[in-house]
Write a protein that holds these residues in place. Structure first.
Motif, short mmCIF file in Angstrom:
data_model
loop_
_atom_site.label_atom_id
_atom_site.label_comp_id
_atom_site.label_asym_id
_atom_site.label_seq_id
_atom_site.Cartn_x
_atom_site.Cartn_y
_atom_site.Cartn_z
N ASN A 172 -11.20 -85.26 70.32
CA ASN A 172 -11.33 -86.53 69.61
C ASN A 172 -12.04 -86.39 68.27
O ASN A 172 -12.18 -87.37 67.53
N GLY A 173 -12.50 -85.18 67.95
CA GLY A 173 -13.15 -84.92 66.68
C GLY A 173 -14.58 -85.40 66.58
O GLY A 173 -15.20 -85.29 65.51
N PHE A 174 -15.16 -85.90 67.68
CA PHE A 174 -16.51 -86.46 67.64
C PHE A 174 -17.60 -85.38 67.70
O PHE A 174 -18.71 -85.61 67.24
N TYR A 175 -17.30 -84.22 68.30
CA TYR A 175 -18.34 -83.23 68.58
C TYR A 175 -17.89 -81.84 68.14
O TYR A 175 -16.69 -81.53 68.14
N THR A 176 -18.88 -80.99 67.79
CA THR A 176 -18.59 -79.62 67.39
C THR A 176 -19.62 -78.67 68.00
O THR A 176 -20.77 -79.05 68.28
N LEU A 177 -19.19 -77.43 68.20
CA LEU A 177 -20.07 -76.33 68.59
C LEU A 177 -20.17 -75.38 67.41
O LEU A 177 -19.15 -74.95 66.86
N GLN A 178 -21.41 -75.04 67.03
CA GLN A 178 -21.63 -74.14 65.90
C GLN A 178 -22.79 -73.21 66.20
O GLN A 178 -23.62 -73.48 67.07
N LEU A 179 -22.85 -72.12 65.43
CA LEU A 179 -23.95 -71.18 65.52
C LEU A 179 -24.84 -71.32 64.30
O LEU A 179 -24.35 -71.45 63.17
N GLY A 180 -26.16 -71.29 64.52
CA GLY A 180 -27.12 -71.23 63.44
C GLY A 180 -27.57 -69.79 63.23
O GLY A 180 -26.95 -68.84 63.74
N ASN A 181 -28.67 -69.62 62.51
CA ASN A 181 -29.17 -68.25 62.27
C ASN A 181 -29.63 -67.59 63.55
O ASN A 181 -29.49 -66.37 63.71
N ASN A 182 -30.19 -68.37 64.47
CA ASN A 182 -30.71 -67.78 65.70
C ASN A 182 -30.54 -68.71 66.91
O ASN A 182 -31.32 -68.67 67.85
N PHE A 183 -29.51 -69.57 66.86
CA PHE A 183 -29.30 -70.48 67.98
C PHE A 183 -27.84 -70.93 68.01
O PHE A 183 -27.08 -70.77 67.06
N GLU A 195 -23.11 -83.98 67.18
CA GLU A 195 -22.34 -85.22 67.14
C GLU A 195 -22.04 -85.54 65.69
O GLU A 195 -22.94 -85.54 64.84
N ASN A 196 -20.77 -85.80 65.37
CA ASN A 196 -20.35 -86.01 64.00
C ASN A 196 -20.44 -87.49 63.63
O ASN A 196 -19.82 -88.34 64.28
N HIS A 197 -21.18 -87.81 62.58
CA HIS A 197 -21.27 -89.16 62.04
C HIS A 197 -20.85 -89.09 60.57
O HIS A 197 -21.69 -88.98 59.68
N GLY A 198 -19.54 -89.15 60.34
CA GLY A 198 -19.05 -88.99 58.98
C GLY A 198 -19.36 -87.59 58.48
O GLY A 198 -19.00 -86.59 59.10
N GLU A 199 -20.03 -87.50 57.35
CA GLU A 199 -20.41 -86.21 56.80
C GLU A 199 -21.69 -85.67 57.41
O GLU A 199 -22.05 -84.51 57.17
N GLU A 200 -22.39 -86.48 58.18
CA GLU A 200 -23.64 -86.06 58.78
C GLU A 200 -23.42 -85.61 60.22
O GLU A 200 -22.59 -86.16 60.94
N GLN A 201 -24.19 -84.59 60.63
CA GLN A 201 -24.12 -84.08 61.99
C GLN A 201 -25.48 -84.20 62.65
O GLN A 201 -26.50 -83.88 62.04
N LEU A 202 -25.49 -84.64 63.90
CA LEU A 202 -26.72 -84.81 64.67
C LEU A 202 -26.67 -83.86 65.86
O LEU A 202 -25.77 -83.95 66.70
N ILE A 203 -27.62 -82.96 65.93
CA ILE A 203 -27.65 -82.00 67.03
C ILE A 203 -28.18 -82.67 68.30
O ILE A 203 -29.16 -83.42 68.27
N TYR A 204 -27.50 -82.42 69.43
CA TYR A 204 -27.94 -83.02 70.69
C TYR A 204 -28.13 -81.98 71.81
O TYR A 204 -28.56 -82.31 72.91
N TRP A 205 -27.82 -80.72 71.53
CA TRP A 205 -28.07 -79.63 72.49
C TRP A 205 -28.29 -78.36 71.70
O TRP A 205 -27.55 -78.09 70.73
N LYS A 206 -29.29 -77.60 72.08
CA LYS A 206 -29.63 -76.38 71.35
C LYS A 206 -30.00 -75.28 72.32
O LYS A 206 -30.77 -75.49 73.26
N ARG A 260 -14.72 -74.55 76.90
CA ARG A 260 -14.04 -75.58 76.12
C ARG A 260 -15.00 -76.71 75.80
O ARG A 260 -15.79 -77.14 76.65
N LEU A 261 -14.92 -77.21 74.57
CA LEU A 261 -15.69 -78.39 74.17
C LEU A 261 -14.88 -79.62 74.53
O LEU A 261 -13.81 -79.87 73.96
N GLU A 262 -15.38 -80.40 75.48
CA GLU A 262 -14.64 -81.51 76.05
C GLU A 262 -14.82 -82.79 75.23
O GLU A 262 -15.75 -82.89 74.41
#
Length: 494
Positions: free
Chosen positions: A180-191, A196-207, A265-267
């Motif tokens: 649905n395009g609402f959520y993404t999985l990404q890697l940071g420098n050490n995590f 959660e995608n809010h337009g151009e802004e992303q809010l992390i909810y699991w780390k 899989r990201l559900e």
């Protein structure tokens, strides 16, 4: 069955005639078999179009084992996705350009001219590998590759959609995106993080950080990457020898068979889940988020999730929860200037609720204020702010600059919430309650007016009777008049 003695006694002419007849008989079957077999390589000049008779999937390329196929996947009845799927389960692992699907028609064509190209002149949708190769192959790992001789120029493993299969490296340049395009999985420098995608802004909810396993990422030794290991875990690596973090699956270190296979899989609900193929079914093998209230928005817009199995409710306790949230017409991923929409006053109304806090507050930024009023003022004067949550015990104020989603119910009265709601976006049940109340009020008014009229008319009649008993002068009363009948109806109703 033809005996050897009969074949031996036949003349050479008869044998030739017999072979011709035999060939003519089985020729169509051989031709059918040849045309329906799926190639293991595509070469320059290859072209294919979707067949109207195909209901689900039309394979055009197979891996050497026959476990995976690449081809046309039919979706939404009349749309087409170029996909790689697991043959035994028809489970898609990769989709080309999933946000712009082609149409399922004879105008759509897949061809290879050095680049693998999907063209759809009708809807102007196209996708290409933009390469100059000589063949296309599908490996037994489900990796689709364009090769120049033996060198890969392009591979699907570098462009994952929502799925990561075993043996596939996931780097910081990649992302998994929910369908649905609402959520993404990404890697940071050490995590590793879920956003959660809010337009151009992303809010992390699991780390997930390697520090949780007391391992360290060494600066200067290259970025981290993730991979699903066939031994049964999702690992983060900095070198190819030893993982710096291990997220164990249920099948961790269990003996695998030739048919076993793992993927994550990201559900659509924002959870990252792992699955295991046992030879006949996909079994749930791993969940990054185990508790439903820890998901980014399990109860939808303006919802309230209370841990412990209480289920979903609404921040506005006058509204009954319905599937999808508590406000009609709210787009959880849209922005909006709450000041620019004012017409003769505020464009929103305020909802307050105690005993609530933001989900994943440990990952949110906050400021410290001296009072609830000061915290609310930070949001009230901010046109992009949708809500604020205040903790009386700590003084922490969390300002939410995105449409309100599910909050966490705590039962602690010192945790207070202030939420803006667009005018015209009342709760679903609340709208109907308002309509019902209005109807009931109207009926009540009509009944009161009706009773009042009856009482007035009854008093007038009583006065007339008193005058008649006292032989007061006056005209004769027409007992058949409409006014008299209405009085009688009133009296009968008493």
């Amino acid at each position: 069955m033809v005996s050897e003695e009969w074949c031996f006694n036949m003349s050479a002419t008869h044998q030739l005639q017999f072979m011709v007849i035999l060939f003519l008989s089985i020729g169509p079957w051989l031709k059918c078999f040849a045309t329906t077999s799926i190639p293991e390589e595509l070469h320059i000049g290859f072209s294919a179009v979707p067949q109207s008779s195909t209901t689900s999937f039309q394979a055009v390329l197979s891996d050497p084992t026959g476990n995976f196929s690449m081809g046309f996947l039919r979706t939404n009845q009349n749309q087409l996705a170029l996909a790689v799927l697991h043959v035994a389960s028809s489970e898609p692992f990769w989709v080309a350009n999933p946000t712009h699907l082609a149409s399922w028609s004879d105008t759509t064509r897949l061809f290879f001219n050095g680049s693998l190209v999907l063209s759809d002149p009708k809807t102007r949708v196209s996708w290409s590998t933009a390469t100059n190769g000589d063949r296309v192959v599908l490996l037994n790992t489900s990796n689709l590759q364009v090769l120049n001789k033996h060198t890969p120029l392009w591979e699907s493993f570098h462009f994952p959609t929502n799925t990561l299969v075993q043996g596939q490296n996931f780097t910081a340049k990649m992302s998994l995106v929910s369908p649905n395009g609402f959520y993404t999985l990404q890697l940071g420098n050490n995590f590793m993080g879920l956003y959660e995608n809010h337009g151009e802004e992303q809010l992390i909810y699991w780390k997930r950080s390697p520090l949780e396993t007391k391992a360290e990422v060494t600066l200067g030794e290259g970025p981290i990457y993730a991979r699903v290991n066939p031994e049964g875990y999702l690992g983060m690596y900095q070198t190819s020898t030893k993982p710096v973090d291990v997220q164990k699956f249920n099948s961790f270190q269990q003996p695998s068979t030739t048919s076993s296979f793992l993927f994550v899989r990201l559900e659509p609900d924002g959870n990252l889940k792992g699955y295991y193929w046992d030879g006949s079914n996909w079994l749930l093998n791993y969940q990054a988020i185990a508790e439903i209230c820890e998901l980014p928005s399990p109860c939808g817009s303006y919802g309230l999730c209370t841990p412990g199995g209480s289920g979903c409710s609404c921040l506005d306790n006058r509204t009954r929860f319905e599937q999808g949230g508590c406000l009609a017409g709210d787009d959880a991923n849209s922005g909006g200037d709450l000041c620019g929409e004012r017409i003769g006053g505020s464009s929103y109304w305020v909802l307050r609720r105690s005993g609530v806090e933001p989900s994943h507050k440990e990952l949110l930024g906050h400021v410290t204020t001296s009072s609830l009023a000061e915290c609310e003022e930070l949001c009230q004067n901010n046109c992009s702010c949708w809500g604020a949550l205040y903790n009386n015990a700590t003084g922490f104020c969390y300002v939410l600059d995105y449409p309100i989603q599910t909050m966490l119910g705590t039962g602690d009265g010192s945790k207070l919430g202030y939420f803006k709601v667009r005018k015209g976006e009342g709760g679903r049940s609340r709208i109907w309650v308002g309509v019902v109340v209005a109807v009931l009020v109207l009926v009540g008014v009509i009944m009161v007016v009706g009773v009042g009229i009856c009482v007035v008319r009854w008093k007038r009649r009583k006065g007339v009777r008193g005058e008649e008993d006292g032989a007061s002068p006056g005209p004769y009363k027409n007992l058949g008049s409409a006014s008299f009948r209405s009085i009688e109806m009133c009296n009968n109703g008493q």
